[in-house]
Design a protein around this motif. Sequence first.
Motif, short mmCIF file in Angstrom:
data_model
loop_
_atom_site.label_atom_id
_atom_site.label_comp_id
_atom_site.label_asym_id
_atom_site.label_seq_id
_atom_site.Cartn_x
_atom_site.Cartn_y
_atom_site.Cartn_z
N ILE A 14 -7.65 -104.77 54.30
CA ILE A 14 -8.82 -105.62 54.67
C ILE A 14 -8.42 -106.51 55.75
O ILE A 14 -7.13 -107.21 55.78
N ASP A 15 -9.08 -106.62 56.88
CA ASP A 15 -8.79 -107.30 57.82
C ASP A 15 -9.19 -108.69 57.72
O ASP A 15 -10.17 -109.31 57.92
N ASP A 19 -9.11 -111.64 59.13
CA ASP A 19 -9.75 -112.36 60.41
C ASP A 19 -10.87 -112.01 60.54
O ASP A 19 -11.81 -112.91 61.34
N ASP A 20 -11.44 -111.12 59.84
CA ASP A 20 -13.12 -110.51 60.03
C ASP A 20 -13.66 -110.89 58.70
O ASP A 20 -13.69 -110.11 57.92
N THR A 22 -16.76 -110.22 58.15
CA THR A 22 -17.49 -109.15 57.91
C THR A 22 -16.98 -107.81 57.68
O THR A 22 -17.36 -106.72 57.69
N ASP A 23 -15.65 -107.75 57.50
CA ASP A 23 -14.94 -106.53 57.15
C ASP A 23 -15.64 -105.59 56.60
O ASP A 23 -15.93 -106.17 55.27
N ARG A 61 -13.65 -105.51 52.85
CA ARG A 61 -14.00 -106.61 52.10
C ARG A 61 -15.37 -106.92 51.34
O ARG A 61 -15.62 -107.28 50.51
N ARG A 62 -16.38 -106.48 52.13
CA ARG A 62 -17.72 -106.58 51.55
C ARG A 62 -17.71 -105.77 50.41
O ARG A 62 -18.73 -106.11 49.32
N HIS A 70 -15.95 -95.72 53.69
CA HIS A 70 -15.42 -96.07 55.11
C HIS A 70 -14.35 -95.48 55.58
O HIS A 70 -13.29 -95.17 54.85
N ARG A 117 -11.71 -96.43 57.22
CA ARG A 117 -10.55 -97.15 57.19
C ARG A 117 -9.66 -96.69 55.69
O ARG A 117 -8.72 -97.04 55.44
#
Length: 364
Positions: free
Chosen positions: A50-51, A53-54, A56-57, A60-61, A218, A220
């Motif tokens: 997970i990024d 800093d984002d 809306t990653d 993460r969602r 996804h 990633r």
Amino acid sequence: MRAIQYTKTMIDTKEQLMERLTLTADEEAFDYTDTATLPLKIPHHFMELIDADDPTDPLRRQVVPSVRESEREEMASLDPLAEVAHSNGGRLIHRYQSRAAFLTTDVCAIHCRHCFRRRFTSTAQGVASQEEIDAAARYVETHRQITELLFTGGDVLTIADKALEAMIRAFRERRPDLVIRLCTRVPAALPSRITDDLIAMIKRFDTAPFFVMVQFNHPRELTSEAIGAVARFIDNGIPAMNQTVLLRGVNDDVDVLQQLCNMLVFNRIKPYYLFQGDLVEGTAHLRVPIKRGLELEAELRKRLSGLAMPTYAVDLPQGGGKVPLTTNHLIKEVRQGVWEFRDFDGERRYYCDPPTDQSSSTPH
Ligand SMILES: *Cc1c(COP(=O)(O)O)cnc(C)c1O
Ligand code: SF4
């Protein structure tokens, strides 16, 4: 029977989460102590993807809860597929003629906020008991039309090798011909679980095939560790198929889905289904409207090879079952045996049936 203990390998408290991420207002407002909802559970492997800093990653969602999960909808329920009504012998769901699903355990290596089996996942029922396994195995033995059994849950690969071995044996002793699908998110969530010992154990049951049904949503998630975990199955003769859930803000984007499907094929994983989100309570904010899903499907069909193209499908509420969703190219039968189609460029095309064969036609 015991599940593998993951306590040291995951994040499951708000405090641990806040050490890694600055929570958004919606994430902050979720009640992390509510025992009636799917608890927080993110394995370290997934957390590291997970990024931070984002906000809306897309990864993460899928795993960080939001207060929007407590939004109530008129149509949604906890058991939208009426699985309880279709269950036989407790943990066995026999909804389609040729295949049945066995809820092996309610434990998962990761808790996906979009989970459609929230009514069951993480309800502390644990691994199926010997009685439940025997009841299901007897059912499958006497219902020979069942050719495939889905080991699902929860996640079957959270079960320790010895217990899983006993479970497989119970079914295969009665039905050596039974194809078993291992439905799992473990390769994406906790790839280190896919050990050589696990694969060797499964391989010893060689009277019928296994398939591993993975869930990557996804590109990633397809890390070298995850790809390696799936490769262990494939290299040992167990084909891999992927089931993606179409999720708002995660993969409702044609470039993302195109990349995902092509990466899957490149790693010998067949994109099998792209699922429209089920009407499960607490998941509305993650669902994509069907109109948008159909647009994505049509564009993917243009861009992807047949091999890379999954079937977009919706599991109809009230136990209606899975049906494919696709743009209709067959328009109508314009006169007997003459069919009108519309091709991808919108042109009308006609296809004619063979002349009526007297011997096999039904008289009118
Ligand atoms: C999805 C599902 C299956 C398998 O369906 P396939 O189309 O063969 O992949 C079997 N049983 C249940 C209850 C299911 O939900
Ligand atoms: S791994 Fe599967 S069963 Fe478990 S929470 Fe995720 S979607 Fe639900």
